[in-house]
Design a protein around this motif. Structure first.
Motif, short mmCIF file in Angstrom:
data_model
loop_
_atom_site.label_atom_id
_atom_site.label_comp_id
_atom_site.label_asym_id
_atom_site.label_seq_id
_atom_site.Cartn_x
_atom_site.Cartn_y
_atom_site.Cartn_z
N ASN A 185 38.19 42.57 51.43
CA ASN A 185 37.77 42.96 52.77
C ASN A 185 37.07 41.83 53.54
OD1 ASN A 185 37.03 45.71 50.92
ND2 ASN A 185 38.20 46.05 52.79
N THR A 219 35.98 48.01 56.61
CA THR A 219 37.11 48.45 57.42
C THR A 219 36.61 48.86 58.80
OG1 THR A 219 36.89 50.73 56.63
CG2 THR A 219 38.40 49.29 55.41
N GLU A 220 37.52 48.90 59.79
CA GLU A 220 38.96 48.80 59.75
C GLU A 220 39.38 47.36 59.45
OE1 GLU A 220 40.46 50.47 63.39
OE2 GLU A 220 40.24 52.51 62.64
#
Length: 338
Positions: free
Chosen positions: A139, A158-159
């Motif tokens: 991420n 996230t996104e």
């Protein structure tokens, strides 16, 4: 009466001591069992970490970006999912190639670069050349060139987003990156997903580096070096193994479950100078490569809108990570461009 009172106090004291001894023995037995099951060099934690910071970044449709701390059986304290520079204002943010959290939903590289305009170029060498890195990380990433911080991810979790980093440097130069697979359940590498409260998330990072003539000078592939420093969730400590600097967990269960309170995690201390040019990474494993479908980017516009960069027909960049893209949550990667 006094004798009876003292007798009751004595009995209570004896029971209390016995209970404490039992608890101490139980804790010692638990630690001993861990020592028997695990033969590697990592520090071991079990269960959920204590949250120390909440929502270091907020996104309307994103997952929580919390940070925590947990103590291992050898008494060391660990920041999870990783100790990062996200809140360090002196470490520059990367520009947005795509970031739906901030409504930067560019449909193509041309649209994104037009919106970015002249990027903030980090100067390492005054008489160097300018290079641009295009990055998609699952991420989070922090990027250094020759030990100088040049860009960090805007979105820790996230996104999904993608980024642009510009820097000025002389060749040869060394890229070093900290990669983090963020987690909802701190300390056990898990998130709620696919019907399970504790589902093991996966990582993956792809990068393309270009010069001012738009020529690709480097892409992520198996020639990069990659080492893991935080592996979780582990349900059975006997599933992991080491061979020199190689840390393997391919025999470990990745199915997760509904309760992660008994899950283990493995932690290794990061070398202080891992981002420096002269750091010796020769004993690190080469990076493992993964397909787009394995990482699961075929439905993510932060990637698919920019396949002309990441999946160039003549120089297709590969997703890289350590040997386990599911269980390894904090990974350092390095590569020297000549």
């Amino acid at each position: 009466m006094k004798h009876t009172f003292y007798l009751l106090i004595s009995i209570a004291f004896i029971i209390s001591c016995a209970d404490n001894k039992t608890k101490t023995k139980s804790a010692q037995d638990s630690t001993a069992e861990i020592a028997v099951d695990y033969k590697g060099t990592a520090s071991i934690t079990q269960g959920i970490a204590t949250t120390t910071a909440e929502d270091i970044y907020t996104c309307e449709r994103g997952r929580k970006t919390d940070v925590g701390e947990i103590t291992s059986t050898d008494g060391k304290k660990w920041v999870v999912p990783a100790a990062t520079n996200y809140t360090n204002t002196t470490f520059p943010f990367a520009a947005d190639l795509f970031n739906s959290c901030e409504e930067k939903k560019y449909a193509s590289p041309q649209e994104a670069l037009s919106a970015i305009g002249t990027p903030n170029t980090i100067e390492i060498d005054e008489d160097g050349d300018v290079f641009t890195a295009y990055i998609f990380a699952d991420n989070y990433f922090e990027m250094y060139v020759n030990g100088v911080a040049v860009g960090k991810d805007k979105v820790p979790f996230t996104e999904f987003n993608s980024s642009v980093v510009s820097f000025k440097v002389q060749k040869p130069f060394t890229i070093a990156m900290k990669l983090v697979d963020w987690e909802e359940h701190l300390g056990v590498g898990c998130e709620a997903n696919r019907g399970k409260d504790f589902h093991a998330g996966d990582g993956g990072m792809v990068a393309v580096i270009k010069d001012t003539e738009n020529n690709i000078i480097a892409t992520t592939d198996e020639k990069w070096k990659a080492q893991t420093y935080y592996t979780a969730p582990i349900t059975d400590l006997s599933c992991v193994s080491e061979d020199g600097a190689y840390r393997y967990s391919e025999n470990c269960d990745t199915s997760g479950g509904q309760d992660g309170s008994e899950f283990y995690a493995l932690h290794w201390e990061l070398p202080n100078d891992w981002m420096k040019t002269d750091f010796d990474d020769t004993n690190w494993p080469n990076a493992s490569t993964y397909t787009n479908s394995t990482i699961g980017v075929n439905n993510k516009p932060a990637y698919t809108n920019f396949t002309s960069i990441f999946d160039d027909a003549k120089d297709d960049a590969q997703f890289i990570w350590s040997t386990n893209v599911v269980l390894d949550n904090e990974v350092l990667v390095r590569y020297t461009i000549n």
